[in-house]
Design an enzyme around this catalytic site. Structure first.
Site, PDB file in Angstrom:
ATOM      1  N   HIS A 313      76.289  68.564  35.582  1.00 15.95           N
ATOM      2  CA  HIS A 313      75.143  67.843  36.128  1.00 15.95           C
ATOM      3  C   HIS A 313      73.900  68.283  35.396  1.00 15.95           C
ATOM      4  O   HIS A 313      73.767  69.464  35.049  1.00 15.95           O
ATOM      5  CB  HIS A 313      74.990  68.119  37.636  1.00 15.95           C
ATOM      6  N   ASP A 370      80.595  63.070  42.318  1.00 14.57           N
ATOM      7  CA  ASP A 370      81.613  62.058  42.036  1.00 14.57           C
ATOM      8  C   ASP A 370      83.025  62.622  42.026  1.00 14.57           C
ATOM      9  O   ASP A 370      83.989  61.866  41.980  1.00 14.57           O
ATOM     10  CB  ASP A 370      81.335  61.408  40.673  1.00 14.57           C
TER      11      ASP A 370
END
Ligand code: ACO
Length: 435
Positions: A313, A370
């Site tokens: 991320h 996700d």
């Protein structure tokens, strides 16, 4: 660099200066501190003062605005909407409440919430003529592409002169209808109209899964899981799609155009599209006979573009608090539904393998939101190509809140970055025959 502090009201204030030496000359730039102590050097005068610009590909270190909507501390794994921790909202709030919170800044009281729900109920239908648009798409069309063009088309039905809050309500109310119609179209079933006596999540499930020939009651476990997933996706400050919404909106384009562009940005595999790719990756691992080493090896190979989807991320460098909530939720939801999905076991093992691997440790790569969301969507009976649409449903209130904030921000100017040119120098055009 002198940094002095924060105002009592928790607002940002220009404090202190940062000094820059360029070509033996010293320049001073104001330092700004946010309400959580985040520090920025205000650089917009840099070019006019020095002739230089900052170069920051991917804007990883560039603040594009001041915002009071969402706070993230990527090192500590903190995410708060309007000050409220994501863990509390995911556990206790309803998605509609969170929409209200993000868009209007405060949690609604009972009367405000009922009024908001009533306004949403009034706008759940789409214009009957829009149904014809669905007929024109091939059955293989990706529902994200359909969603984006349908939202763009809303601008042809509603005037820009109307109250922006009405557009906001229309979008929240109509997105589930459009999303479920695109799914029904893809499987060749009749559209199921919204049922306004149902809650937001239940109504969506009903439009997705009910058929005219059978009774259907949205299972509470699915409605609860959906509510939580939508809340976890509702905002994430200046991510790729939200920045796109702000960028398109900064030109004065309509709210529908900005949201449609946000949906397109979200569709990419490095952003919202990752949830679909995670499942495809886990299936590929299963089909390879659970050969984790091949996939982890490929992810580490600098000459192979393959990445572990659902890992890493831009902001979180320790853990993604949404992923932690979802990991636990995946266990609970699957158990409650009685679903035994081997992909959950593969996901857990892959996480284990990757988190012990020095490559991932060094780069601070952890599962993101996700990684586990797709497994829950699968257990809910959603097809893989609808996963990113679910993300869009969740992210919509965040986009709307940022668009609204941008539209009244006195600092807002058309978004227009600069560049460092690396192309050819000036040269003369040659007629075709002389080249
Ligand atoms: N698998 C393998 N290596 C990775 C991964 C991954 N998933 N993510 C990052 N890396 C590596 C990069 O190759 C790079 O290595 P290097 O320093 O040796 O060159 C290093 O880690 C840093 O990666 P960047 O790409 O510079 O990080 P950035 O902040 O630009 O990208 C992103 C963040 C796009 C999320 C990236 O981690 C990624 O591609 N992840 C997979 C896709 C994904 O899950 N996207 C969803 C993100 S969450 C969301 O949008 C809701």
């Amino acid at each position: 660099m002198a940094v002095i502090g924060i105002t009592d009201e928790g607002e940002t204030e220009d404090m202190g200066v940062a000094r820059l030496n360029l070509d033996d000359q010293e320049y001073e730039f104001p330092v700004i501190v946010g309400s959580e102590g985040e520090v920025a050097i205000q650089s917009h005068a840099l070019r006019s003062l020095t002739g230089a610009i900052t170069l920051d590909p991917g804007y990883g270190n560039t603040g594009s605005c001041r915002s009071a909507i969402t706070f993230i501390d990527g090192e500590q794994g903190i995410l708060r909407y309007r000050g409220y921790p994501i863990e509390q909202l995911a556990e206790e709030a309803s998605f509609v409440e969170v929409c209200y919170l993000l868009i209007y800044g405060e949690l609604p009281n009972e009367e405000e919430l009922e009024d908001f729900r009533a306004r949403l109920r009034r706008h759940t239908l789409i214009h009957e003529d829009m149904k014809k648009f669905f007929e024109a798409y091939p059955p293989t069309a990706h529902p994200m592409a359909i969603l984006s063009s349908m939202i763009s088309s809303l601008a042809t039905f509603y005037s820009e002169e109307e109250d922006v809050d009405l557009h906001v309500v229309r979008l929240i109310a109509k997105l589930p209808t459009i999303a479920s119609f695109s799914y029904k179209k893809s499987i060749g079933q009749p559209f199921v109209y919204p049922q306004n006596d149902l809650g937001y999540a239940e109504n969506f499930l009903n439009m997705m899964f009910s058929v005219p020939c059978e009774d259907y009651e949205p299972p509470p476990v699915l409605a609860r899981a959906l509510n939580m997933l939508l809340i976890l996706h509702a905002d994430h400050e200046q991510n790729c799609s939200t920045s796109t919404v702000r960028m398109v909106g900064s030109s004065g384009a309509s709210l529908f155009a900005a949201i449609s562009a946000g949906i397109d940005a979200l569709s990419g595999p490095l952003h919202g599209g990752a949830n679909q790719q995670v499942i495809e990756m886990l299936e590929a691992i299963r089909d390879s006979g659970d050969d984790f080493s091949e996939f982890v090896g490929r992810a580490k190979d600098r000459n192979d573009p393959f990445r572990l989807m659902g890992f890493g991320h831009r902001v979180y460098k320790n853990f993604d608090p949404r992923a932690s909530i979802l990991k636990g939720a995946a266990d609970e939801v699957l158990a409650e539904l009685g679903v035994d999905d081997p992909l959950l076991e593969i996901a857990r093992s892959l996480e284990d393998v990757a988190l012990r691997d020095q490559f991932f440790v060094d780069r601070k790569l952890y599962p993101n939101v996700d990684f586990y969301s797709g497994i829950i969507y699968r257990a809910m009976g959603l097809p893989t190509n609808m996963f990113t649409v679910m993300f869009a449903l969740g992210r919509l209130p965040g986009w709307l809140a940022h668009w609204k904030e941008m539209s009244v921000d006195p600092d807002n100017r058309i978004n227009r970055p600069r560049q460092i040119y690396t192309g050819a120098g000036a040269r003369d055009y040659l007629p075709l025959a002389d080249r």
